[in-house]
Design an enzyme around this catalytic site. Structure first.
Site, PDB file in Angstrom:
ATOM      1  N   ASP A 250      28.454  -4.087  32.906  1.00  0.00           N
ATOM      2  CA  ASP A 250      29.231  -3.398  31.883  1.00  0.00           C
ATOM      3  C   ASP A 250      28.768  -1.945  31.856  1.00  0.00           C
ATOM      4  O   ASP A 250      27.714  -1.615  32.414  1.00  0.00           O
ATOM      5  CB  ASP A 250      28.990  -4.081  30.536  1.00  0.00           C
TER       6      ASP A 250
ATOM      7  N   ASP B 190      29.508   0.766  28.702  1.00  0.00           N
ATOM      8  CA  ASP B 190      29.120   1.197  27.356  1.00  0.00           C
ATOM      9  C   ASP B 190      28.162   0.188  26.717  1.00  0.00           C
ATOM     10  O   ASP B 190      28.501  -0.986  26.560  1.00  0.00           O
ATOM     11  CB  ASP B 190      30.360   1.338  26.472  1.00  0.00           C
TER      12      ASP B 190
END
Length: 225
Positions: A11, A13
């Site tokens: 991922d 953020d």
């Protein structure tokens, strides 16, 4: 490529970069542009990881219909871009990230990203930190169904030539863990992002790392090839 490739799928953020302040500021601007009170910071953090329209829909106050989403999305994007151009969209790397990427590549893993960011936003973030070219596959929510759907993970595995059993999703939210399981991949949580470790474990994380130094060995342990 063959199915014997191993993939570490990150991922962005809350996992690679701490983008909460930039996201919260842009979300406040988006809501204000529609004459709405900005949502609380903690509520915004809980939505990070979802595609932008879905995140905004989940933040709408009672009595405001989904027709407001498009205007908020447009204002959010404009505010984020303007802030970035002014140098205000600060998204610092989490400590130890680059060393962990180096260790994973040395161990033979391919690297990828699956994120709720737009492709333009992701590329800008990677360029800011000199990370363009480090990741074989970049999957974004404006080019495939967003989390927790499996689509981004499945597309990443196809591009990398990696089977689900040879793929580990590394993320800070429940949506990352759910995407991993939906795609048949292993799920590794990180504790420095926006969802609590207990939430990650409840969503299916095999374990939760508390420091990037733990990540390479944890990823290797989860791969079944």
């Amino acid at each position: 490529m063959t199915g014997f490739n191993r993939l570490a799928l990150f991922d962005c953020d809350g996992t690679l970069v701490d983008s909460q302040h930039a996201i919260i500021a842009a979300m406040a601007a988006g809501f204000a542009a529609q004459g709405l009170t900005p949502p609380p910071d903690e509520a915004v953090r809980r939505q990070v990881g979802l595609s932008l329209d879905v995140a905004i829909l989940g933040l709408l106050p009672e009595g405001v219909g989904p027709g407001a989403v498009a205007g908020i999305v447009a204002a959010y994007k404009a505010a984020f871009f303007e802030n970035r151009e002014r140098g205000g969209a600060v998204e610092p790397l989490y400590p130890g990230l680059v060393a962990a990427l180096d260790a994973l590549e040395a161990a033979g893993f391919l690297l990828g990203i699956a994120t709720g960011k737009s492709h333009r936003g992701l590329v800008a973030t990677l360029e800011q930190h000199g990370l363009n070219g480090r990741f074989l596959t970049l999957q974004t929510a404006d080019r495939a169904a967003g989390k927790p759907a499996p689509d981004m993970a499945l597309r990443a595995m196809a591009e990398a030539g990696a089977d689900p059993a040879a793929t580990v999703v590394i993320g800070d939210t429940s949506y990352d863990m759910m995407m991993a399981h939906a795609a048949g991949a292993a799920a590794l949580g990180v504790a420095w992002g926006y969802h609590a470790p207990e939430a990650l474990l409840a969503a299916g994380a095999a374990r939760v790392c508390h420091d990037y130094a733990e990540v390479p060995a944890a990823v290797a342990a989860l791969v079944a090839v």
